[in-house]
Design a protein around this motif. Structure first.
Motif, PDB file in Angstrom:
ATOM      1  N   GLY A   1       0.874  -1.201  -0.141  1.00  0.00           N
ATOM      2  CA  GLY A   1       0.007   0.108  -0.131  1.00  0.00           C
ATOM      3  C   GLY A   1       0.906   1.454   0.149  1.00  0.00           C
ATOM      4  N   PRO A   2       0.258   2.825  -0.021  1.00  0.00           N
ATOM      5  CA  PRO A   2       0.872   3.813   0.148  1.00  0.00           C
ATOM      6  C   PRO A   2       1.904   3.787   1.356  1.00  0.00           C
TER       7      PRO A   2
ATOM      8  N   VAL B   1       7.093  -0.385 -10.312  1.00  0.00           N
ATOM      9  CA  VAL B   1       5.945  -1.005  -9.877  1.00  0.00           C
ATOM     10  C   VAL B   1       6.141  -2.670 -10.818  1.00  0.00           C
ATOM     11  N   GLU B   2       5.590  -3.816 -10.288  1.00  0.00           N
ATOM     12  CA  GLU B   2       5.375  -5.366 -10.496  1.00  0.00           C
ATOM     13  C   GLU B   2       3.986  -5.286 -10.335  1.00  0.00           C
ATOM     14  N   ASP B   3       3.524  -6.168 -11.273  1.00  0.00           N
ATOM     15  CA  ASP B   3       2.267  -6.850 -11.096  1.00  0.00           C
ATOM     16  C   ASP B   3       2.342  -8.132  -9.967  1.00  0.00           C
TER      17      ASP B   3
ATOM     18  N   LEU C   1      -1.745   9.863  -1.191  1.00  0.00           N
ATOM     19  CA  LEU C   1      -3.264   8.935  -0.988  1.00  0.00           C
ATOM     20  C   LEU C   1      -2.636   8.382   0.630  1.00  0.00           C
ATOM     21  N   GLU C   2      -1.704   8.504   0.825  1.00  0.00           N
ATOM     22  CA  GLU C   2      -1.509   7.959   2.495  1.00  0.00           C
ATOM     23  C   GLU C   2      -2.409   8.606   3.665  1.00  0.00           C
TER      24      GLU C   2
ATOM     25  N   SER D   1      -4.275   1.128  -0.783  1.00  0.00           N
ATOM     26  CA  SER D   1      -4.507   0.551  -2.495  1.00  0.00           C
ATOM     27  C   SER D   1      -3.523   2.332  -3.232  1.00  0.00           C
ATOM     28  N   ILE D   2      -2.247   1.516  -4.046  1.00  0.00           N
ATOM     29  CA  ILE D   2      -1.400   2.302  -4.534  1.00  0.00           C
ATOM     30  C   ILE D   2      -1.497   2.612  -5.888  1.00  0.00           C
ATOM     31  N   GLU D   3      -2.736   2.567  -6.113  1.00  0.00           N
ATOM     32  CA  GLU D   3      -3.909   1.993  -7.875  1.00  0.00           C
ATOM     33  C   GLU D   3      -3.619   3.126  -8.391  1.00  0.00           C
ATOM     34  N   LYS D   4      -4.464   4.232  -7.653  1.00  0.00           N
ATOM     35  CA  LYS D   4      -4.582   5.911  -7.721  1.00  0.00           C
ATOM     36  C   LYS D   4      -2.884   6.449  -8.325  1.00  0.00           C
ATOM     37  N   ALA D   5      -2.091   6.358  -7.626  1.00  0.00           N
ATOM     38  CA  ALA D   5      -0.609   7.085  -7.377  1.00  0.00           C
ATOM     39  C   ALA D   5       0.067   6.596  -8.828  1.00  0.00           C
TER      40      ALA D   5
END
Length: 414
Positions: free
Chosen positions: A297-298, A315-317, A334-335, A341-345
């Motif tokens: 996460g963030p 970033v990797e999946d 985001l924090e 989740s970091i998806e938005k960043a």
């Protein structure tokens, strides 16, 4: 990864001396006396001086040097067109230097073919007959040899020309016939002595491309002689650089460019266009800290950034496929918003390269970005390494002003 291909050709202390007092000259050579001194004392010329190398199966091994370096002499020792004074040449572990004339003739007919600078075509014979000539000498039945010759002509792009005569063909097409004649014998090893040197630059470049295309299909073991370093860099898996009969260095194009072993090699490679040779694989650093999309996460991503003192990370999946980058500033936002989740960043619209990309290919990609270039595997998409902009800029400083200007123009067009 270690190269597990078997050794096809092994050369041990191969030495060739021209002149009547060969043994006297050889004794002086063993004592470390120079080539010039041996010539003065014995009137003998040292053509090749204790050459040692191995060639792997399916490798394109280039031997290069200036006129008089001994490169063409060396290749003629490999099939004993010239008998070496000392040393050994192993072909599939049997020593060719010990073969009888009958055994040697069979080796040349079935296991090795040679392509010379001069095409050597028979003017009164058709292209098909020229391509089949080696098989005819070998005693193959006419229908079989013509079938093989037709296949070889198609391989080199001459299908439809089989009933033409050499006089009706250009130099480049005649050299293709010479190559087809060698391939028709289906040799394990192809020896090519300055095969493209007599061609004009455009045809020469076409023949180099043709050879690489053929090699990608047939995977022959090729020993290629040239005095042209750019040609050697283009087609060779490894290159041996010779001077005065001595091999100064053996390595890949990048090995030789980045770590020249002698002043002679360094002077030689200074003339090469580095931006087309140095690749992503050379410049990348591999031990990367990555953010994992499924796990981090963030807060976890921020912790990783602080550990390695950076403000951007790849970033990797869950399958370790490269997705893009996240930045510290975005993660801090985001924090604050208590996102888990970091998806938005995640920024996915970022350039990436494969390990074979050259500096010339990569420089335009860094215009207007403030993060490293990701080097990914061409098949799996996994991150192999990162290239800092600093590394590319350092390489760019080795280029001339004109080259840098051209690269900037390319970048602006993208």
């Amino acid at each position: 990864m270690a190269d597990k291909r078997k050794i096809k050709i092994k050369v041990e202390d191969l030495t060739l001396i021209f002149g009547k007092r060969k043994q006297d000259a050889l004794a002086l050579l063993e004592k470390g006396v120079s080539k010039d001194e041996i010539l003065k004392k014995t009137k003998c010329t040292v053509g090749v001086n204790k050459a040692n190398f191995e060639i792997k199966e399916g490798e394109v091994f280039v031997i290069m040097g200036l006129s008089g370096s001994g490169k063409s002499t060396l290749i003629r020792c490999l099939n004993r067109l010239i008998n070496p004074t000392a040393g050994k040449v192993f072909f599939d572990e049997h020593d060719i230097t010990r073969e009888s004339n009958k055994e040697l003739l069979e080796t040349r007919r079935t296991e090795m073919s040679m392509v010379f600078q001069k095409f050597g075509l028979l003017p009164h014979r058709t292209i098909l007959e020229n391509a089949a000539f080696g098989l005819e000498i070998r005693g193959e039945e006419k229908q079989k040899r013509e079938e093989r010759a037709l296949e070889a002509l198609e391989t080199v792009g001459l299908k439809g020309y089989e009933y033409q005569y050499p006089s009706a063909m250009s130099g480049g097409m005649q050299q293709r016939v010479g190559l087809a004649r060698a391939l028709a014998n289906d040799p394990e090893v192809l020896l090519m002595d300055e095969a493209f040197s007599a061609l004009d630059p455009l045809i020469k470049a076409d023949m180099q491309d043709e050879l690489l295309a053929i090699q990608s299909k047939l995977h022959k073991t090729i020993v290629f002689i040239t005095h042209d370093l750019d040609e050697a860099m283009k087609i060779g898996d490894r290159i041996a650089i010779m001077k005065d009969g001595v091999i100064n260095q053996i390595g890949t194009a990048e090995d030789i460019l980045t770590n020249p072993a002698t002043e002679y090699v360094e002077a030689f490679v200074n003339k090469v266009d580095r931006k087309t040779i140095i690749t992503a694989e050379t410049l990348m650093f591999e031990k990367n800290t990555l953010v994992q999309m499924a796990k981090d996460g963030p807060r976890g991503a921020i912790r990783k950034m602080r550990t390695v003192a950076v403000d951007v990370l790849p970033v990797e999946d869950e399958n370790r496929v490269f997705l893009g980058y996240v930045w510290l500033q975005d993660l801090l936002e985001l924090e604050k918003e208590k996102e888990t989740s970091i998806e938005k960043a995640l920024k996915t619209n970022v350039p990436s390269v494969y390990k074979h990309y050259s500096v010339e290919d990569m420089l335009p990609l860094i215009t207007g970005i403030k993060y490293p270039l990701a080097v990914i595997d061409e098949v799996s998409g996994k991150l192999l390494g990162l290239i800092s902009q600093t590394s590319l800029i350092i390489e760019a400083t080795r280029f001339g002003k004109k080259e840098i200007s051209e690269l900037k123009e390319r970048a602006n067009e993208m």
